[in-house]
Design a protein around this motif. Structure first.
Motif, mmCIF file in Angstrom:
data_model
loop_
_atom_site.group_PDB
_atom_site.id
_atom_site.type_symbol
_atom_site.label_atom_id
_atom_site.label_comp_id
_atom_site.label_asym_id
_atom_site.label_seq_id
_atom_site.Cartn_x
_atom_site.Cartn_y
_atom_site.Cartn_z
ATOM 1 N N HIS A 176 0.768 -1.225 -0.004
ATOM 2 C CA HIS A 176 -0.058 0.096 0.067
ATOM 3 C C HIS A 176 0.836 1.330 0.097
ATOM 4 O O HIS A 176 0.983 1.950 1.065
ATOM 5 C CB HIS A 176 -1.068 -0.082 1.137
ATOM 6 C CG HIS A 176 -1.893 -1.216 1.120
ATOM 7 N ND1 HIS A 176 -2.977 -1.358 0.500
ATOM 8 C CD2 HIS A 176 -1.729 -2.248 1.777
ATOM 9 C CE1 HIS A 176 -3.573 -2.649 0.612
ATOM 10 N NE2 HIS A 176 -2.716 -3.146 1.316
ATOM 11 N N VAL A 177 1.278 1.439 -1.218
ATOM 12 C CA VAL A 177 2.063 2.598 -1.262
ATOM 13 C C VAL A 177 1.555 4.235 -1.216
ATOM 14 O O VAL A 177 2.437 5.183 -0.924
ATOM 15 C CB VAL A 177 3.005 2.821 -2.619
ATOM 16 C CG1 VAL A 177 3.927 1.356 -2.700
ATOM 17 C CG2 VAL A 177 1.973 2.648 -3.878
ATOM 18 N N ASP A 178 0.250 4.023 -0.907
ATOM 19 C CA ASP A 178 -0.449 5.220 -0.889
ATOM 20 C C ASP A 178 -0.276 5.653 0.704
ATOM 21 O O ASP A 178 -0.779 6.890 0.943
ATOM 22 C CB ASP A 178 -1.791 5.132 -1.348
ATOM 23 C CG ASP A 178 -2.741 4.016 -0.693
ATOM 24 O OD1 ASP A 178 -2.049 2.834 -0.501
ATOM 25 O OD2 ASP A 178 -3.948 4.053 -0.358
ATOM 26 N N HIS A 179 -0.117 4.501 1.603
ATOM 27 C CA HIS A 179 0.092 4.995 2.929
ATOM 28 C C HIS A 179 1.717 4.678 3.382
ATOM 29 O O HIS A 179 1.659 5.537 4.327
ATOM 30 C CB HIS A 179 -0.868 3.910 3.537
ATOM 31 C CG HIS A 179 -0.932 4.007 5.157
ATOM 32 N ND1 HIS A 179 -1.488 4.970 5.748
ATOM 33 C CD2 HIS A 179 -0.246 3.305 6.081
ATOM 34 C CE1 HIS A 179 -1.501 5.019 6.948
ATOM 35 N NE2 HIS A 179 -0.880 4.062 7.237
ATOM 36 N N TYR A 231 -4.070 3.177 -9.075
ATOM 37 C CA TYR A 231 -3.117 3.773 -9.645
ATOM 38 C C TYR A 231 -1.884 3.873 -9.216
ATOM 39 O O TYR A 231 -0.516 3.644 -9.647
ATOM 40 C CB TYR A 231 -3.389 5.222 -10.032
ATOM 41 C CG TYR A 231 -4.624 5.309 -11.191
ATOM 42 C CD1 TYR A 231 -4.589 5.205 -12.384
ATOM 43 C CD2 TYR A 231 -6.103 5.368 -10.624
ATOM 44 C CE1 TYR A 231 -5.658 4.959 -13.133
ATOM 45 C CE2 TYR A 231 -7.085 5.720 -11.391
ATOM 46 C CZ TYR A 231 -7.003 5.409 -12.633
ATOM 47 O OH TYR A 231 -8.021 5.285 -13.382
ATOM 48 N N SER A 232 -1.767 3.988 -7.841
ATOM 49 C CA SER A 232 -0.485 4.008 -7.217
ATOM 50 C C SER A 232 0.229 2.851 -7.002
ATOM 51 O O SER A 232 1.442 2.719 -7.151
ATOM 52 C CB SER A 232 -0.754 4.446 -5.528
ATOM 53 O OG SER A 232 -1.761 3.550 -5.033
ATOM 54 N N ASP A 248 -8.050 -2.132 -18.299
ATOM 55 C CA ASP A 248 -7.628 -0.775 -17.622
ATOM 56 C C ASP A 248 -7.527 -0.867 -16.178
ATOM 57 O O ASP A 248 -8.043 -2.050 -15.406
ATOM 58 C CB ASP A 248 -8.684 0.087 -17.949
ATOM 59 C CG ASP A 248 -8.355 1.243 -19.134
ATOM 60 O OD1 ASP A 248 -7.164 1.146 -19.057
ATOM 61 O OD2 ASP A 248 -9.292 1.572 -19.805
ATOM 62 N N ILE A 249 -6.987 -0.039 -15.626
ATOM 63 C CA ILE A 249 -6.587 -0.079 -14.143
ATOM 64 C C ILE A 249 -8.159 0.402 -13.400
ATOM 65 O O ILE A 249 -8.811 1.303 -13.731
ATOM 66 C CB ILE A 249 -5.677 0.992 -13.654
ATOM 67 C CG1 ILE A 249 -4.364 0.720 -14.271
ATOM 68 C CG2 ILE A 249 -5.542 1.241 -12.203
ATOM 69 C CD1 ILE A 249 -3.364 1.919 -14.365
ATOM 70 N N GLU A 301 -9.179 6.167 -6.193
ATOM 71 C CA GLU A 301 -7.952 6.997 -6.457
ATOM 72 C C GLU A 301 -8.236 7.829 -7.901
ATOM 73 O O GLU A 301 -8.640 7.416 -8.819
ATOM 74 C CB GLU A 301 -6.934 6.121 -6.603
ATOM 75 C CG GLU A 301 -6.240 5.511 -5.228
ATOM 76 C CD GLU A 301 -4.665 4.984 -5.515
ATOM 77 O OE1 GLU A 301 -4.103 4.941 -4.428
ATOM 78 O OE2 GLU A 301 -4.291 4.802 -6.645
ATOM 79 N N GLU A 302 -7.440 8.975 -7.797
ATOM 80 C CA GLU A 302 -7.314 9.816 -9.107
ATOM 81 C C GLU A 302 -5.994 9.077 -9.785
ATOM 82 O O GLU A 302 -5.194 8.678 -9.354
ATOM 83 C CB GLU A 302 -7.052 11.237 -8.700
ATOM 84 C CG GLU A 302 -8.087 11.973 -7.719
ATOM 85 C CD GLU A 302 -9.244 12.237 -8.660
ATOM 86 O OE1 GLU A 302 -9.477 12.185 -9.970
ATOM 87 O OE2 GLU A 302 -10.366 12.252 -8.047
ATOM 88 N N SER A 303 -6.412 9.365 -11.128
ATOM 89 C CA SER A 303 -5.318 8.763 -12.123
ATOM 90 C C SER A 303 -3.849 9.287 -11.827
ATOM 91 O O SER A 303 -3.758 10.555 -11.333
ATOM 92 C CB SER A 303 -5.905 8.843 -13.584
ATOM 93 O OG SER A 303 -5.856 10.306 -13.847
#
Length: 462
Positions: free
Chosen positions: A183-186, A359-360, A383-384, A389-391
């Protein structure tokens, strides 16, 4: 403290519905809301929950406590109304922590394998005559339910590290299956991730079961020796206290021997394939022993385990073309699933329809995804699935497709789900496997793939 009536915003999610079901079984008034109707919501209604489709401030009018999922935004009208009214608002993890109080709780953590390991432990403990409570992020085939309010003193819970919320559990015992950045967003670094797992371990009261075959697990295990915990290490490593050996995997299952500190405990035969499931089963066995349960009964329970939905789940078979569905959404998981498929397939090829999740994650692990997916014979990339999440510039399935192509594996980037299904069906021959893979809505493709395979087979016979 959970004061009823309790209202769940986003009650249809796997984690939220599990908690709601246990509360209903305890005779507590539950209401909830979700963006769309589902089979899960229908089952909660059947148990007595009042569930509204759509979010409206009026939905919380009778609530004394509000529980929110991680997907709920600050702008949600029910959340805003709850805060304005001064109602207690708890996260999913906080509410689960409340449910676990008074039990010998076991929190099952780790980057991969949490759902299966939690499910295995529940089934193994049940074989010992104990009726554990459990809350799981998936649905075991053995119980057809992701949660249960048991009569025993053990509570087993899947512990999600993605947002560090597992730090509120303070469990009696813990399992850590592996530790790897996901979880690279965190988590911005391996060091931050490891520190979070160390904090989780420090919050554990009695025992820790941890895999030392995993680099991250082994690194963390070496730093916790000074803690007043019963630490049980497991794996094939010579340093493991619960050591795995004589491993063999096949299309129908896995077989291995477990040795505890030099003494053979027994041979374990699993009904599910995959070497990763050998590790998951050993973690469950180790935790059961730490709880004081009979090893032979635990092993017998593991031998009866029937798997978990969306974990290499067979959806159907048409003219010896089998269709599986899997939740894998990290390169390590993708590699494990394809390796399991190699055990299952006798001849023929593996066709993977993969939908990247977030995306992250796609941006961070594009090369890893390409490496793992290239072990299949044919890859179709969708597609993702953004999951809210925003692209992000540079995060694209086409980037992964190019890298797979450079590695020599047949690959198509196909944004159209209909066209992706047609590509898979057109490429499939008897003895082949088609796997839909990812944590998004790719799981819904299996039924249509089987329909199209059946139509193609009838057309060939005509």
């Amino acid at each position: 403290m959970l004061t009823e009536p309790i209202h769940f915003i986003g009650i249809g999610g796997s984690g939220m519905s599990a908690i709601a079901r246990i509360l209903l079984d305890r005779g507590i008034q539950v209401s909830g809301s979700d963006a769309k109707d589902s089979i899960v919501i229908a089952s909660l209604r059947a148990l007595g929950a009042k569930v509204e489709i759509g979010h409206n401030a009026n939905n919380i009018s009778l609530a004394k406590t509000v529980v929110i999922s991680t997907a709920i935004k600050d702008s949600n009208p029910e959340l805003k109304a709850a805060l304005q009214s001064g109602l207690p608002v708890l996260s999913r993890a906080q509410s689960l922590s409340e449910l676990m109080k008074g039990y010998r709780s076991v929190a099952v953590a780790g980057t991969h394998g949490k759902t299966t390991t939690t499910s295995m432990l529940a089934v193994a403990i049940q074989e010992c005559g104990v009726d554990p409570s459990f809350a799981i992020g998936g649905t075991p085939n053995d119980s057809n339910s992701n949660s249960h309010h048991g009569t025993g003193d053990v509570f087993i819970a899947e512990a999600d590290e993605s947002d560090s919320s597992f730090l509120v559990y303070n469990p009696f015992g813990a399992i850590i299956t592996n530790v790897e950045i996901d979880h690279v967003d965190h988590f911005s670094s391996k060091e931050q991730l490891h520190q979070t797992f160390l904090d989780f371990i420090k919050s554990t009261k009695e025992f820790l079961v941890i895999c030392v075959d995993d680099d991250g697990g082994n690194e963390i295990a070496s730093t916790v020796k000074e803690l007043q915990l019963n630490v049980i290490t497991y794996g094939e490593s010579e340093n493991a206290q619960m050591r795995i050996s004589h491993v063999s995997t096949s299309a129908t299952g896995s077989f291995f021997r477990v040795t505890w500190q030099g003494v053979v405990l027994g041979e374990v035969a699993l009904n599910i394939p995959g070497k990763h499931n050998v590790l998951n089963a050993t973690a469950a066995l180790s935790a059961g022993i730490a709880l004081g349960l009979n090893p032979n009964q635990l092993i017998l329970g593991l031998s009866k385990f029937q798997g978990v939905r969306r974990r290499f789940e067979l959806k159907g078979n048409v003219k010896n073309i089998r269709v599986f569905d899997d939740y894998a959404h990290h390169p390590t998981e993708v590699s494990a699933t394809i390796a399991t498929a190699r055990d299952v397939i006798e001849q023929g090829k593996i066709i993977v329809i993969f939908q990247p999740h977030r995306y992250s994650r796609t941006l961070a692990f594009a090369e890893g995804f390409a490496q793992s997916l290239s072990t299949a014979d044919q890859v179709i990339l969708l597609d993702i699935y953004g999951a809210g999440e925003e692209s992000i510039p540079g995060a694209s399935s086409s980037v992964i497709a190019k890298q797979i192509r450079d590695l020599g594996t047949k690959v198509d980037f196909e944004p159209s789900i209909v066209a992706a299904i047609e590509l898979a069906v057109a490429g499939a021959k008897p003895n082949d496997l088609i796997i839909t893979m990812g944590a998004g809505d790719v799981t819904s493709l299996g039924k249509e793939i089987l329909t199209r395979l059946d139509e193609a087979a009838k057309s060939d016979e005509a």
